[in-house]
Design a protein around this motif. Structure first.
Motif, PDB file in Angstrom:
ATOM      1  N   PHE A   1      -4.140  -3.340   1.936  1.00  0.00           N
ATOM      2  CA  PHE A   1      -5.186  -2.334   2.085  1.00  0.00           C
ATOM      3  C   PHE A   1      -5.420  -1.985   3.541  1.00  0.00           C
ATOM      4  O   PHE A   1      -5.270  -2.814   4.426  1.00  0.00           O
ATOM      5  CB  PHE A   1      -6.495  -2.825   1.456  1.00  0.00           C
ATOM      6  N   ARG A   2      -5.802  -0.747   3.751  1.00  0.00           N
ATOM      7  CA  ARG A   2      -6.155  -0.301   5.106  1.00  0.00           C
ATOM      8  C   ARG A   2      -7.495  -0.908   5.479  1.00  0.00           C
ATOM      9  O   ARG A   2      -8.383  -1.028   4.651  1.00  0.00           O
ATOM     10  CB  ARG A   2      -6.263   1.223   5.142  1.00  0.00           C
ATOM     11  N   ARG A   3      -7.629  -1.226   6.729  1.00  0.00           N
ATOM     12  CA  ARG A   3      -8.915  -1.736   7.216  1.00  0.00           C
ATOM     13  C   ARG A   3      -9.868  -0.559   7.377  1.00  0.00           C
ATOM     14  O   ARG A   3      -9.467   0.515   7.788  1.00  0.00           O
ATOM     15  CB  ARG A   3      -8.747  -2.451   8.544  1.00  0.00           C
ATOM     16  N   LYS A   4     -11.129  -0.816   7.070  1.00  0.00           N
ATOM     17  CA  LYS A   4     -12.131   0.243   7.203  1.00  0.00           C
ATOM     18  C   LYS A   4     -12.459   0.438   8.671  1.00  0.00           C
ATOM     19  O   LYS A   4     -12.673  -0.512   9.411  1.00  0.00           O
ATOM     20  CB  LYS A   4     -13.380  -0.106   6.414  1.00  0.00           C
ATOM     21  N   ASN A   5     -12.514   1.691   9.077  1.00  0.00           N
ATOM     22  CA  ASN A   5     -12.836   2.042  10.448  1.00  0.00           C
ATOM     23  C   ASN A   5     -14.341   2.269  10.550  1.00  0.00           C
ATOM     24  O   ASN A   5     -14.880   3.207   9.961  1.00  0.00           O
ATOM     25  CB  ASN A   5     -12.070   3.300  10.854  1.00  0.00           C
TER      26      ASN A   5
ATOM     27  N   HIS B   1     -12.292  -2.527  -5.394  1.00  0.00           N
ATOM     28  CA  HIS B   1     -11.378  -1.522  -4.873  1.00  0.00           C
ATOM     29  C   HIS B   1     -11.567  -0.217  -5.632  1.00  0.00           C
ATOM     30  O   HIS B   1     -11.588  -0.197  -6.868  1.00  0.00           O
ATOM     31  CB  HIS B   1      -9.929  -2.004  -4.966  1.00  0.00           C
TER      32      HIS B   1
ATOM     33  N   LEU C   1      -7.429   3.953  -3.846  1.00  0.00           N
ATOM     34  CA  LEU C   1      -7.567   4.520  -2.511  1.00  0.00           C
ATOM     35  C   LEU C   1      -7.481   3.420  -1.460  1.00  0.00           C
ATOM     36  O   LEU C   1      -7.626   2.236  -1.765  1.00  0.00           O
ATOM     37  CB  LEU C   1      -8.906   5.240  -2.398  1.00  0.00           C
ATOM     38  N   ASN C   2      -7.261   3.832  -0.229  1.00  0.00           N
ATOM     39  CA  ASN C   2      -7.207   2.925   0.925  1.00  0.00           C
ATOM     40  C   ASN C   2      -6.115   1.870   0.816  1.00  0.00           C
ATOM     41  O   ASN C   2      -6.266   0.751   1.300  1.00  0.00           O
ATOM     42  CB  ASN C   2      -8.573   2.260   1.165  1.00  0.00           C
ATOM     43  N   THR C   3      -5.031   2.229   0.152  1.00  0.00           N
ATOM     44  CA  THR C   3      -3.895   1.322   0.072  1.00  0.00           C
ATOM     45  C   THR C   3      -2.837   1.762   1.076  1.00  0.00           C
ATOM     46  O   THR C   3      -2.793   2.926   1.457  1.00  0.00           O
ATOM     47  CB  THR C   3      -3.273   1.317  -1.338  1.00  0.00           C
ATOM     48  N   LYS C   4      -1.999   0.850   1.466  1.00  0.00           N
ATOM     49  CA  LYS C   4      -0.910   1.195   2.368  1.00  0.00           C
ATOM     50  C   LYS C   4       0.313   1.675   1.598  1.00  0.00           C
ATOM     51  O   LYS C   4       1.242   2.208   2.177  1.00  0.00           O
ATOM     52  CB  LYS C   4      -0.543  -0.005   3.246  1.00  0.00           C
TER      53      LYS C   4
END
Length: 88
Positions: free
Chosen positions: A68-72, A11, A29-32
């Motif tokens: 975590f946010r899913r990667k687009n 992460h 980064l990329n956390t909700k």
């Protein structure tokens, strides 16, 4: 001062030195939600980062939310199509 990058368990976190308090501050980064940490030296920074990540994961699990946010991957489609056309 520029940001540095730190990875804990895959992460990514950005880290920046704060001259006002004389410490390094970091955020994953990329956390909700928020997973922040701070320390006065590099050894302590890694420990604080790992503790922050562990605590964040625990809180998310207890609340029943995905941490975590899913990667687009959608922005990669044009690049992959170009690569495919070059290979065929």
């Amino acid at each position: 001062m520029k940001n540095s990058t730190l990875y804990i368990d895959g992460h990514k976190a950005t880290v920046r030195y704060d001259p006002i308090i004389g410490m390094m501050r970091g955020v994953f980064l990329n956390t909700k939600g928020e997973a922040r940490f701070m320390a006065s030296d590099c050894k302590e920074l890694k420990i604080a980062a790992r503790d922050a990540l562990e605590g964040y994961r625990h809180d998310c699990k207890r609340a029943g939310i995905e941490p975590f946010r899913r990667k687009n991957l959608l922005p990669l489609v044009p690049t992959l199509q170009k690569l495919k056309s070059l290979l065929h």
